[in-house]
Enzyme design. Structure first.
Site, mmCIF file in Angstrom:
data_model
loop_
_atom_site.group_PDB
_atom_site.id
_atom_site.type_symbol
_atom_site.label_atom_id
_atom_site.label_comp_id
_atom_site.label_asym_id
_atom_site.label_seq_id
_atom_site.Cartn_x
_atom_site.Cartn_y
_atom_site.Cartn_z
ATOM 1 N N CYS A 24 1.050 -1.186 -0.043
ATOM 2 C CA CYS A 24 0.076 -0.095 0.160
ATOM 3 C C CYS A 24 0.850 1.269 -0.029
ATOM 4 C CB CYS A 24 -0.876 -0.002 1.185
ATOM 5 S SG CYS A 24 -1.891 -1.460 1.321
ATOM 6 N N ARG A 59 1.058 1.759 -6.099
ATOM 7 C CA ARG A 59 1.333 0.840 -4.847
ATOM 8 C C ARG A 59 0.112 0.148 -4.422
ATOM 9 N NH1 ARG A 59 6.421 0.994 -2.060
ATOM 10 N NH2 ARG A 59 5.244 -0.399 -0.204
ATOM 11 N N TRP A 94 -3.907 -1.595 -1.198
ATOM 12 C CA TRP A 94 -4.033 -2.628 -2.128
ATOM 13 C C TRP A 94 -4.396 -3.750 -1.054
ATOM 14 C CZ3 TRP A 94 -3.399 -3.998 -6.970
ATOM 15 C CH2 TRP A 94 -3.551 -5.201 -7.467
ATOM 16 N N ASN A 120 0.644 -0.741 5.953
ATOM 17 C CA ASN A 120 0.901 -1.779 4.963
ATOM 18 C C ASN A 120 1.349 -3.056 5.319
ATOM 19 O OD1 ASN A 120 2.049 -2.478 2.462
ATOM 20 N ND2 ASN A 120 3.762 -1.341 2.377
ATOM 21 N N GLY A 121 0.903 -4.051 4.741
ATOM 22 C CA GLY A 121 1.590 -5.318 5.031
ATOM 23 C C GLY A 121 0.512 -6.362 5.609
ATOM 24 N N GLU A 167 6.523 -20.940 -20.445
ATOM 25 C CA GLU A 167 6.466 -19.455 -19.692
ATOM 26 C C GLU A 167 7.886 -18.772 -20.258
ATOM 27 O OE1 GLU A 167 4.420 -17.869 -18.425
ATOM 28 O OE2 GLU A 167 5.593 -16.072 -17.311
ATOM 29 N N LYS A 192 7.406 -15.124 -22.183
ATOM 30 C CA LYS A 192 7.884 -13.806 -21.720
ATOM 31 C C LYS A 192 8.944 -13.298 -22.973
ATOM 32 C CE LYS A 192 6.488 -13.240 -17.975
ATOM 33 N NZ LYS A 192 5.174 -13.568 -18.523
ATOM 34 N N GLU A 211 6.548 -11.882 -25.766
ATOM 35 C CA GLU A 211 5.434 -10.565 -25.100
ATOM 36 C C GLU A 211 6.518 -9.416 -25.111
ATOM 37 O OE1 GLU A 211 3.186 -10.633 -21.931
ATOM 38 O OE2 GLU A 211 4.522 -12.221 -20.784
ATOM 39 N N HIS A 236 10.150 -35.790 -32.210
ATOM 40 C CA HIS A 236 8.808 -36.320 -32.912
ATOM 41 C C HIS A 236 8.528 -34.957 -34.157
ATOM 42 C CE1 HIS A 236 8.037 -39.798 -30.552
ATOM 43 N NE2 HIS A 236 8.198 -38.919 -29.333
ATOM 44 N N LYS A 249 -2.484 -5.112 -19.364
ATOM 45 C CA LYS A 249 -2.218 -5.823 -18.286
ATOM 46 C C LYS A 249 -3.576 -6.823 -17.967
ATOM 47 C CE LYS A 249 -0.318 -7.151 -14.684
ATOM 48 N NZ LYS A 249 0.916 -8.137 -14.695
HETATM 49 C C1 AGP Z 1 1.694 -12.621 -18.817
HETATM 50 O O1 AGP Z 1 2.774 -12.087 -18.759
HETATM 51 C C2 AGP Z 1 0.483 -11.986 -19.425
HETATM 52 N N1 AGP Z 1 0.529 -10.600 -19.307
HETATM 53 C C3 AGP Z 1 -0.777 -12.619 -19.993
HETATM 54 O O2 AGP Z 1 -0.471 -13.885 -20.419
HETATM 55 C C4 AGP Z 1 -1.541 -13.067 -18.654
HETATM 56 O O3 AGP Z 1 -0.704 -13.723 -17.745
HETATM 57 C C5 AGP Z 1 -3.001 -13.410 -18.853
HETATM 58 O O4 AGP Z 1 -3.707 -12.389 -19.662
HETATM 59 C C6 AGP Z 1 -3.970 -13.715 -17.597
HETATM 60 O O5 AGP Z 1 -3.821 -12.706 -17.021
HETATM 61 P P1 AGP Z 1 -4.587 -12.908 -15.607
HETATM 62 O O6 AGP Z 1 -3.596 -13.701 -14.801
HETATM 63 O O7 AGP Z 1 -4.754 -11.266 -15.166
HETATM 64 O O8 AGP Z 1 -6.097 -13.511 -15.621
#
Ligand code: AGP
Length: 616
Positions: free
Chosen positions: A2, A27, A75, A101-102, A485, A489, A492, A508, A611
């Site tokens: 927070c 935050r 938060w 905060n915490g 993963e 990364k 993206e 395969h 996001k």
């Molecule tokens: C992850 O780096 C991406 N930003 C994206 O794949 C994200 O994980 C996905 O859109 C799911 O989002 P959420 O966890 O908010 O549901």
């Protein structure tokens, strides 16, 4: 995580505090609130939602002029983002205001104690107990607010930054710190308290970082710091050189770098209060009865992107520890394939934002089939937990960078906790292993910390590979989701073609992709050498190297078997196989961020992405 601001001086406190909160809004933005003391009266205003909601409220219902005040952007961790749960929290006598905060780990017993003493609690938060405890203690310490804070802090466990004011002590702001940041800003005839320097560097660049278990008493012309017992504490004053933007990032170049560095604490905070002293898991907050968990005959994970990869790791752990079948579904595919789910299916909906529409629609479909839904979410009060039967919150704090890092690691921790809890409730054939894993899980924050400092190494590697047309990732067992993963990364952040494979699948078809110099990042499972799994991945590394691949090998400390086949070797701490993603993912996060920076991309806001994907 927070935002906290305190002020005492000669300026109008409200303006200084609100301006400071604006600097700290990244935050936390579930709610915001302020308190001032004017003419011996404490006055507060607080409102759910972003800071602008509080400012609107203040415009309609102004606070009196005052030169002392505190403020908070929240938060949410305990209690949804409502007006009642917003900080500051005030004692029953209306004289003490507290912001926090915490996570106060022992808040439940303190709430029970206060209720038994006849105190009426008006929120669902852990923080409120501090306001009531301070009010109860003050008369016994001659209304010395700092001494009252020390007395109360000695009763608290967990992680907390606390700041308080009292209407009968009009020229004092008191703060306390344990495992959560608090800095003092020293001005001329004025002093500041804040979660980080961004809140006050417009007024002063002279700062004091408070240490563990310290209390600070602030007046306009004095700063007194003691430990929780009251003994004077040594403090170091320093000059803040950051500009405001750097201060919001804690001095890191990007929010992503900051959030990668926050992972040990995020993992630790997500474990906090959920493993009892005897190693038994305590997850009654989930509000799933033990009978519910005994009744299930299948678990189905629904998630997207990085959260989906967390679900893939969860499958290995959950099936091994509980012997309950676990399927992992892309939320966007789930409801269109007529899946077989019903009243004995437990749906695990994993989401950082809690607003991903694909996941929301999938969980609604599952609930129509009669399944119970347990959400694993990082955002209190968001849609997915609200529409689920139960929720286990991750405590990663706000994740600002679009590319998910600390949220992913805390999703893994939450999945491990759920799997271990199901095993505990249903009984399992690995009794002693479960206890051992719980012990190992408690050590993971330190192990994540150990693996953080690969930045320079990954920067150099990114520089070497930045013109590669493609990067492949291979792994086995839980290393396979980590490979996926790592590839996500890189896609993206660096806008490069990257693909993750189960290493056993290469022969395969995908091995045809290999030619001289193709970078292949190989995640080698723990433990070194003592498993067929390990031998297989080592032979896979030999296969790709024999075809000209440039092998970047992620392997645990001491694993010498991979050395002859690694063009570049990244070491990670040894840990149980199933927990390895907590450490093997981190170098891949750092590598992707370094590659993005090497290519001059916006690391925090990659192109085409959001996001939270709130459309299907
Ligand atoms: C992850 O780096 C991406 N930003 C994206 O794949 C994200 O994980 C996905 O859109 C799911 O989002 P959420 O966890 O908010 O549901």
């Amino acid at each position: 995580m927070c935002g906290i601001v305190g002020y005492v001086g000669e300026k109008q406190a409200l303006q200084v505090v609100v301006e400071g909160l604006r600097r700290l809004e990244y935050r936390g933005y579930d709610s915001a609130g302020v308190a001032v003391v004017a003419d011996g009266v404490l006055d507060t205003r607080k409102k759910a939602g972003k800071l602008v909601n509080l400012e609107t409220l203040l415009g309609a219902d102004p606070l009196p002029q005052s030169t002392i005040g505190i403020g908070h952007t929240r938060w949410a961790t305990h209690g949804g983002p409502t007006d009642a749960n917003a900080h500051p929290h005030v004692s029953e006598d209306g004289k003490v205001a507290v912001i926090h905060n915490g996570i106060i780990e022992n808040f439940a017993e303190l709430r029970a104690e206060l209720s038994a003493a006849g105190v009426t609690l008006s929120s669902e938060t852990d923080t409120e107990v501090v306001a009531h405890l301070l009010a109860a203690v003050l008369p016994t310490v001659r209304m010395d607010l700092a001494e009252a804070m020390r007395t109360v802090c000695r009763r608290l466990s967990g992680a907390f930054t606390l700041v308080a004011v009292h209407s009968d002590v009009p020229d004092v702001v008191v703060g306390a710190r344990r495992n959560s940041p608090l800095v003092v800003g020293r001005g001329q005839g004025e002093n500041f308290l804040a979660s980080d320097v961004a809140a006050f560097i417009a007024h002063t660049r002279s700062a004091i970082e408070l240490g563990q278990d310290q209390v600070v008493e602030l007046r306009r012309d004095s700063v007194v710091v003691t430990d929780f017992e009251g003994a004077p504490a040594d403090v170091t004053e320093y000059e803040v050189t950051w500009d405001a933007s750097a201060a919001e990032k804690g001095g890191y170049e990007t929010f992503m770098a900051k959030e990668i560095a926050e992972q040990p604490k995020a993992v630790s905070d997500t474990l906090l209060g959920r493993i009892g002293p005897t190693g038994r898991l305590q997850l009654d907050e989930m509000r799933l009865s033990e009978n519910d968990l005994r009744e299930i005959d299948k678990v189905v994970v629904i998630a997207c992107g990085t959260a989906y990869h967390a679900g893939l790791v969860a499958k290995y752990a959950l099936e091994h520890w509980t012997r309950v079948p676990c399927e992992v579904e892309l939320a966007s595919e789930f409801r269109y394939r007529d899946p077989v789910v019903g009243p004995r299916t437990l749906i695990l909906a994993i989401s950082q934002s809690g607003e991903t529409m694909d996941t929301i629609m999938a969980l609604r479909y599952a609930r129509e089939q009669g399944s119970k839904v347990l959400a694993i979410c990082n955002t209190q009060g968001s849609t997915i937990p609200r529409e689920s039967d139960a929720v286990l919150y991750t405590h990663a704090g706000p994740e600002v960078a679009v590319a998910s890092t600390k949220a992913f690691l805390t999703q893994l921790v939450a999945c491990y906790l759920v799997a271990l809890y199901v095993a505990q409730v249903r009984g399992n054939k690995f009794g002693d292993e479960i206890a051992a894993v719980v012990r190992e899980l408690k050590d993971m924050p330190q192990k994540v910390d150990l693996v953080l400092d690969t930045t320079e190494e990954m920067k150099a590697l990114a520089e070497e590979l930045k013109d590669a047309p493609s990067v492949l990732f291979i792994g086995r067992h839980v290393g396979f989701p980590v490979a996926l993963e790592g590839a996500l990364k890189l896609k993206e952040l660096a806008y490069m073609h990257a693909e993750g494979f189960a290493a056993g699948e290469l022969k395969h078809g995908p091995i045809a992709l290999l030619e001289e110099g193709v970078p292949v990042i190989c995640i080698v499972p723990s433990p070194a050498g003592r498993s067929v799994l390990h031998e297989k991945i080592v032979s896979n590394i030999q296969e790709v190297r024999a075809r000209g691949a440039r092998t970047i090998v992620i392997a645990e400390e001491g694993d010498e078997s991979v050395v002859p086949y690694a063009d570049h070797l990244v070491r990670i701490p040894a840990c149980p196989t199933l927990l390895q993603p907590l450490v093997s993912t981190v170098p891949l996060q750092v590598f992707a961020a370094a590659m993005a920076a090497a290519k001059g991309h916006d690391v925090d806001q990659p192109r085409n992405l959001a996001k939270s994907v709130t459309v299907e």
